[in-house]
Write a protein that holds these residues in place. Structure first.
Motif, PDB file in Angstrom:
ATOM      1  N   LYS A  32       0.809  -1.215   0.000  1.00 44.57           N
ATOM      2  CA  LYS A  32       0.000   0.000   0.000  1.00 44.57           C
ATOM      3  C   LYS A  32       0.843   1.265   0.000  1.00 44.57           C
ATOM      4  N   SER A  33       2.160   1.102   0.074  1.00 43.41           N
ATOM      5  CA  SER A  33       3.057   2.247   0.034  1.00 43.41           C
ATOM      6  C   SER A  33       4.308   1.873  -0.748  1.00 43.41           C
ATOM      7  N   LYS A  34       5.079   2.870  -1.146  1.00 43.48           N
ATOM      8  CA  LYS A  34       6.328   2.594  -1.842  1.00 43.48           C
ATOM      9  C   LYS A  34       7.275   1.832  -0.910  1.00 43.48           C
ATOM     10  N   ILE A  35       8.103   0.974  -1.488  1.00 41.94           N
ATOM     11  CA  ILE A  35       9.008   0.142  -0.693  1.00 41.94           C
ATOM     12  C   ILE A  35      10.308   0.883  -0.453  1.00 41.94           C
ATOM     13  N   CYS A  36      10.673   1.002   0.821  1.00 43.92           N
ATOM     14  CA  CYS A  36      11.949   1.627   1.194  1.00 43.92           C
ATOM     15  C   CYS A  36      13.033   0.555   1.153  1.00 43.92           C
ATOM     16  N   LEU A  37      13.969   0.691   0.244  1.00 44.33           N
ATOM     17  CA  LEU A  37      14.980  -0.350   0.020  1.00 44.33           C
ATOM     18  C   LEU A  37      15.855  -0.564   1.250  1.00 44.33           C
ATOM     19  N   ASP A  38      16.262   0.500   1.920  1.00 46.77           N
ATOM     20  CA  ASP A  38      17.143   0.362   3.086  1.00 46.77           C
ATOM     21  C   ASP A  38      16.466  -0.436   4.200  1.00 46.77           C
TER      22      ASP A  38
END
Length: 483
Positions: A32-38
């Protein structure tokens, strides 16, 4: 685990490692949200080290697992995405990307999994994560347990969302009140039926291995179906509607899903056969008004249905599944049964449900699945991996499709602050042109189709037919006052 402590593969894992089988599982998660890679990489570093199968690789002969030094970054792929390449159809871009993945083999010099991060907005998610894992690592139940160990309830972060499964009564409630002689007679009759069903099923399996093939239809895969690129497509339907039908017809959810599949494929094939005859296939209020007699005579249409053979019922925490004495162990503890579907148009949609209920009741009263697993295990020990892979693959090649159903989390879950909108399971490498996977999640049922697009170019039509079939069944029950 060191090289001196190599662990042998389980029988089914050895079969999946065979070049003649070589299946790969695909887990697709919409966020439901953008994926934070870190955040993702940090979480994977802590998780993977605790998972033997995801931090081990195969020996050169493919018979044992050995420990591998794993660098998480080597398993996470974040492709460059040109916004112009996406255009207005983010879902189409994601589907194309996943389809290309089915032609790229996993690197066998390291643990057999990877994860692809697509921060692309689709119709039902802000971003998509795609996990490929070789089927030798574990079956659907194992992968769900892994997912539960890595996530938490969105509304209750301190707890995981563990699905609950209940074993159905094997002794009818009314029978318990009867005298001992009647109970004994029913028990003897039940055992006799069990043995007879098992004998018939094993003879049919032997015939399928040797010569018995399904009727060729527009859904039949070609010789290269296992090596061809696959197209994976998903659709969400109402789990509440399925439960309504289940309760009204006194069935299981599996029974309902088989009935819906039977009805949908009948609708789909009918349309193709009618078009072959040059007729118009019209629909009125979602009901087919075409010609039932255009199906081939004595149509044999069977599917391989995956069956969990663990003795323990329900899901267990990942640590419990990893324990050696667990009744619900991690790995590939499943087999398959052969379901003969009744393909043909019915004026009453509830007929499909009645047929599936009777068929599934008979299949549940058979040792077919357990015996198949045992025989493959014995053949592997005596004759080797090639014979065992042939025994597994030959009957599957002579069937038209594969069907699988996995119980997923009951509540919405999140991965390190990333709420998951949907979960879809699929796989590729099979010899069929059509695979149907079902997974429940947070009050929804996800249909996933994996098809050979050279055989089935309009796979969304099958999902349309599934939705229409479910609506027709529900409407029929309402009309008869059964809901």
């Amino acid at each position: 685990m060191t090289d001196e402590e190599e662990e042998p593969l389980s029988p089914m894992a050895r079969v999946f490692q065979s070049p003649d089988v070589d299946y790969c599982a695909v887990t697709i998660m919409g966020f439901k949200s953008k994926i934070c890679l870190d955040v993702l990489l940090d979480a994977l570093k802590h998780i993977v080290s605790k998972l033997p199968r995801f931090s081990t690789k195969l020996t050169e002969n493919g018979a044992k697992w050995i420990e591998a030094k794993i660098n998480v970054q080597d398993h996470v792929v974040v492709p460059y995405i040109d916004p112009e390449e996406i255009g207005e159809d983010g879902q189409g871009f994601v589907d194309d990307y996943i389809s290309r993945l089915t032609m790229i083999p996993l690197d066998r010099s390291k643990p057999l999994w990877d994860m692809h991060i697509l921060n692309v907005k689709t119709s039902d998610a802000e971003a998509v994560g795609v996990i490929r894992s070789h089927h030798s690592l574990g079956d659907g139940m194992s992968l769900i347990s892994l997912m539960l160990a890595c996530t938490h309830k969105t509304l209750d972060p301190q707890n995981t969302a563990i699905p609950s499964l209940k074993r159905r009564e094997t002794v009818p409630h009314g029978l318990r009140k009867q005298g001992w002689f009647l109970r004994l007679r029913c028990t003897v009759r039940s055992i006799a039926t069990l043995l007879w069903n098992t004998l018939v099923d094993m003879l049919l399996l032997l015939a399928t291995v040797l010569f018995l093939k399904d009727t060729k239809t527009p859904l039949t895969g070609g010789e290269d179906a296992g090596r061809n690129r696959k197209r994976i497509y998903h659709r969400v339907i109402s789990l509440d509607d399925i439960k309504l039908i289940k309760n009204a017809m006194n069935m299981t959810i599996n029974d309902v899903l088989v009935g819906v599949t039977q009805a949908a494929l009948s609708r789909y094939l009918s349309r193709l056969y009618v078009n072959e005859q040059g007729r118009n296939n019209e629909e009125e209020d979602g009901a087919l008004t075409s010609y039932p007699n255009h199906f081939p005579d004595r149509l044999r249409f069977r599917v391989a249905c995956a069956v969990n053979i663990r003795s323990g019922i329900g899901f267990k925490p990942l640590t419990d599944m990893m324990a050696k004495d667990s009744k619900c162990r991690w790995g590939n503890y499943f087999s398959f049964i052969i379901l003969p579907l009744s393909i043909g148009l019915q004026t009453d949609p509830l007929v499909y449900l009645k047929l599936s209920k009777a068929m599934m009741a008979r299949k549940k009263h058979s040792y077919h699945a357990a015996l198949v697993y045992f025989i493959i295990k014995m053949v592997l020990m005596v004759f080797g991996i090639k014979a065992a892979a042939t025994l597994f693959n030959e009957p599957v090649k002579n069937l038209t499709a594969c069907v699988s159903n996995v119980v997923g989390p009951m509540d919405e879950i999140s991965f390190r602050g990333h709420p998951i909108a949907y979960i879809a399971f699929s796989s590729y490498g099979h010899s069929q042109a059509l695979l149907v996977h079902y997974i429940s999640y947070a009050g929804k049922m996800m249909i996933s189709l994996a098809v050979d697009p050279t055989i089935i170019p309009n796979l969304h039509k099958i999902c349309d037919d599934m939705e229409q079939s479910l609506k027709a069944m529900k409407a029929a029950l309402w009309e008869r006052g059964l809901l």
